[in-house]
Design a protein around this motif. Sequence first.
Motif, PDB file in Angstrom:
ATOM      1  N   ILE A 158     -29.737  18.531  25.101  1.00 11.88           N
ATOM      2  CA  ILE A 158     -28.430  18.233  25.674  1.00 11.88           C
ATOM      3  C   ILE A 158     -27.848  19.512  26.256  1.00 11.88           C
ATOM      4  CG2 ILE A 158     -28.008  16.249  24.162  1.00 11.88           C
ATOM      5  CD1 ILE A 158     -26.303  18.085  22.406  1.00 11.88           C
ATOM      6  N   ASP A 159     -26.694  19.407  26.888  1.00 14.29           N
ATOM      7  CA  ASP A 159     -26.082  20.553  27.554  1.00 14.29           C
ATOM      8  C   ASP A 159     -25.929  21.780  26.657  1.00 14.29           C
ATOM      9  OD1 ASP A 159     -25.892  18.983  29.782  1.00 14.29           O
ATOM     10  OD2 ASP A 159     -23.760  18.552  29.546  1.00 14.29           O
ATOM     11  N   VAL A 160     -25.585  21.552  25.393  1.00 13.00           N
ATOM     12  CA  VAL A 160     -25.299  22.674  24.502  1.00 13.00           C
ATOM     13  C   VAL A 160     -26.475  23.070  23.620  1.00 13.00           C
ATOM     14  CG1 VAL A 160     -22.814  22.279  24.469  1.00 13.00           C
ATOM     15  CG2 VAL A 160     -24.276  21.098  22.819  1.00 13.00           C
ATOM     16  N   GLY A 161     -27.643  22.440  23.807  1.00 12.48           N
ATOM     17  CA  GLY A 161     -28.800  22.810  23.013  1.00 12.48           C
ATOM     18  C   GLY A 161     -29.682  21.623  22.682  1.00 12.48           C
ATOM     19  N   VAL A 162     -30.285  21.692  21.512  1.00  9.19           N
ATOM     20  CA  VAL A 162     -31.236  20.671  21.078  1.00  9.19           C
ATOM     21  C   VAL A 162     -30.702  20.007  19.812  1.00  9.19           C
ATOM     22  CG1 VAL A 162     -33.576  20.323  20.182  1.00  9.19           C
ATOM     23  CG2 VAL A 162     -33.190  21.919  22.058  1.00  9.19           C
ATOM     24  N   LEU A 163     -30.918  18.702  19.726  1.00  2.00           N
ATOM     25  CA  LEU A 163     -30.623  17.992  18.494  1.00  2.00           C
ATOM     26  C   LEU A 163     -31.749  17.010  18.247  1.00  2.00           C
ATOM     27  CD1 LEU A 163     -29.563  14.914  19.360  1.00  2.00           C
ATOM     28  CD2 LEU A 163     -27.457  16.135  19.786  1.00  2.00           C
ATOM     29  N   TYR A 164     -31.777  16.466  17.052  1.00  2.00           N
ATOM     30  CA  TYR A 164     -32.785  15.485  16.664  1.00  2.00           C
ATOM     31  C   TYR A 164     -32.041  14.246  16.176  1.00  2.00           C
ATOM     32  CZ  TYR A 164     -35.888  19.474  16.900  1.00  2.00           C
ATOM     33  OH  TYR A 164     -36.590  20.575  17.333  1.00  2.00           O
ATOM     34  N   ARG A 165     -32.484  13.066  16.636  1.00  2.00           N
ATOM     35  CA  ARG A 165     -31.728  11.847  16.369  1.00  2.00           C
ATOM     36  C   ARG A 165     -32.662  10.741  15.864  1.00  2.00           C
ATOM     37  NH1 ARG A 165     -26.882  10.649  19.010  1.00  2.00           N
ATOM     38  NH2 ARG A 165     -27.389  12.196  20.569  1.00  2.00           N
ATOM     39  N   GLY A 166     -32.141   9.933  14.942  1.00  2.00           N
ATOM     40  CA  GLY A 166     -32.870   8.777  14.429  1.00  2.00           C
ATOM     41  C   GLY A 166     -31.894   7.730  13.921  1.00  2.00           C
ATOM     42  N   ARG A 167     -32.441   6.666  13.365  1.00  2.00           N
ATOM     43  CA  ARG A 167     -31.615   5.576  12.839  1.00  2.00           C
ATOM     44  C   ARG A 167     -32.165   5.161  11.481  1.00  2.00           C
ATOM     45  NH1 ARG A 167     -28.863   0.550  15.543  1.00  2.00           N
ATOM     46  NH2 ARG A 167     -28.541  -0.688  13.675  1.00  2.00           N
ATOM     47  N   LEU A 168     -31.247   4.935  10.550  1.00  2.00           N
ATOM     48  CA  LEU A 168     -31.611   4.539   9.196  1.00  2.00           C
ATOM     49  C   LEU A 168     -30.496   3.683   8.608  1.00  2.00           C
ATOM     50  CD1 LEU A 168     -33.450   5.016   6.616  1.00  2.00           C
ATOM     51  CD2 LEU A 168     -31.856   6.870   6.088  1.00  2.00           C
ATOM     52  N   LEU A 169     -30.819   2.487   8.141  1.00  2.00           N
ATOM     53  CA  LEU A 169     -29.875   1.648   7.401  1.00  2.00           C
ATOM     54  C   LEU A 169     -28.497   1.533   8.066  1.00  2.00           C
ATOM     55  CD1 LEU A 169     -30.665   2.911   3.801  1.00  2.00           C
ATOM     56  CD2 LEU A 169     -31.346   0.726   4.801  1.00  2.00           C
ATOM     57  N   ASP A 170     -28.442   1.102   9.287  1.00  2.00           N
ATOM     58  CA  ASP A 170     -27.180   0.950  10.015  1.00  2.00           C
ATOM     59  C   ASP A 170     -26.385   2.245  10.104  1.00  2.00           C
ATOM     60  OD1 ASP A 170     -27.325  -1.639  10.961  1.00  2.00           O
ATOM     61  OD2 ASP A 170     -26.542  -2.502   9.117  1.00  2.00           O
ATOM     62  N   MET A 171     -27.087   3.359  10.207  1.00  2.00           N
ATOM     63  CA  MET A 171     -26.416   4.630  10.473  1.00  2.00           C
ATOM     64  C   MET A 171     -27.288   5.464  11.402  1.00  2.00           C
ATOM     65  SD  MET A 171     -26.682   6.656   6.821  1.00  2.00           S
ATOM     66  CE  MET A 171     -26.651   5.222   5.762  1.00  2.00           C
ATOM     67  N   GLU A 172     -26.621   6.248  12.225  1.00  2.00           N
ATOM     68  CA  GLU A 172     -27.310   7.190  13.092  1.00  2.00           C
ATOM     69  C   GLU A 172     -27.444   8.502  12.338  1.00  2.00           C
ATOM     70  OE1 GLU A 172     -27.055   8.577  17.658  1.00  2.00           O
ATOM     71  OE2 GLU A 172     -25.174   8.705  16.542  1.00  2.00           O
ATOM     72  N   VAL A 173     -28.615   9.101  12.423  1.00  2.00           N
ATOM     73  CA  VAL A 173     -28.896  10.377  11.771  1.00  2.00           C
ATOM     74  C   VAL A 173     -29.099  11.407  12.876  1.00  2.00           C
ATOM     75  CG1 VAL A 173     -30.459  11.591  10.229  1.00  2.00           C
ATOM     76  CG2 VAL A 173     -30.029   9.151   9.879  1.00  2.00           C
ATOM     77  N   VAL A 174     -28.297  12.482  12.852  1.00  2.00           N
ATOM     78  CA  VAL A 174     -28.382  13.505  13.888  1.00  2.00           C
ATOM     79  C   VAL A 174     -28.450  14.881  13.221  1.00  2.00           C
ATOM     80  CG1 VAL A 174     -27.284  14.523  15.912  1.00  2.00           C
ATOM     81  CG2 VAL A 174     -26.999  12.075  15.458  1.00  2.00           C
ATOM     82  N   LEU A 175     -29.515  15.619  13.510  1.00  2.00           N
ATOM     83  CA  LEU A 175     -29.666  16.982  12.993  1.00  2.00           C
ATOM     84  C   LEU A 175     -29.298  17.960  14.089  1.00  2.00           C
ATOM     85  CD1 LEU A 175     -30.656  18.924  10.741  1.00  2.00           C
ATOM     86  CD2 LEU A 175     -32.898  18.847  11.856  1.00  2.00           C
ATOM     87  N   VAL A 176     -28.368  18.859  13.763  1.00  2.00           N
ATOM     88  CA  VAL A 176     -27.899  19.865  14.706  1.00  2.00           C
ATOM     89  C   VAL A 176     -28.115  21.242  14.076  1.00  2.00           C
ATOM     90  CG1 VAL A 176     -25.911  20.736  15.985  1.00  2.00           C
ATOM     91  CG2 VAL A 176     -26.106  18.287  15.535  1.00  2.00           C
ATOM     92  N   GLY A 177     -28.819  22.108  14.786  1.00  2.00           N
ATOM     93  CA  GLY A 177     -28.927  23.492  14.364  1.00  2.00           C
ATOM     94  C   GLY A 177     -27.847  24.272  15.098  1.00  2.00           C
ATOM     95  N   ASP A 178     -27.406  25.360  14.535  1.00  2.00           N
ATOM     96  CA  ASP A 178     -26.341  26.144  15.163  1.00  2.00           C
ATOM     97  C   ASP A 178     -25.166  25.245  15.545  1.00  2.00           C
ATOM     98  OD1 ASP A 178     -25.030  28.364  16.158  1.00  2.00           O
ATOM     99  OD2 ASP A 178     -25.944  28.195  18.141  1.00  2.00           O
ATOM    100  N   HIS A 179     -24.584  24.617  14.533  1.00  2.00           N
ATOM    101  CA  HIS A 179     -23.504  23.643  14.728  1.00  2.00           C
ATOM    102  C   HIS A 179     -22.237  24.252  15.314  1.00  2.00           C
ATOM    103  CE1 HIS A 179     -21.969  25.357  11.028  1.00  2.00           C
ATOM    104  NE2 HIS A 179     -23.127  25.059  10.448  1.00  2.00           N
ATOM    105  N   GLY A 180     -22.050  25.551  15.202  1.00  2.00           N
ATOM    106  CA  GLY A 180     -20.911  26.218  15.826  1.00  2.00           C
ATOM    107  C   GLY A 180     -19.572  25.971  15.153  1.00  2.00           C
TER     108      GLY A 180
END
Length: 135
Positions: free
Chosen positions: A37-59
């Motif tokens: 994405i514009d501000v970097g890289v993230l990792y996204r998935g879905r589990l049990l009616d929730m979105e899971v998003v991993l962000v490094g350097d969250h700022g």
Amino acid sequence: MTMSRPMSVFVDFCGDEGVLLSALTEILGCSLVKEEIDVGVLYRGRLLDMEVVLVGDHGLDDDCGIKFSEYMYQLKLVAFDSGMRLSSYDRMYESVVVFVAERLCERLRSRTQVVVNLQRIIATFDPGAGADCSQ
């Protein structure tokens, strides 16, 4: 009570990102997909009616007495509306987030903390000190 506030697991892990992603895949039972994405890289998935998003350097700056700067990664677990309509969803949602934090602590030997709405810590796990589930 409807849990509309997002919960995050903050992870104090400085090792190889691949090790963290592997641990998450094992714990969650699903892979996270890399997105640039514009501000970097993230990792996204879905589990049990929730979105899971991993962000490094969250700022995030330290705030509300929470030292975000001590944690390299933020794992956001965002509830979908479809799940929140069920009465049992709130308990499941919080339990899953706390479980993931505790398992990451154990698997990576790294500190983790569960934060609600970026304002309140509800659980902290430290591989050297055991768990402190202050709720």
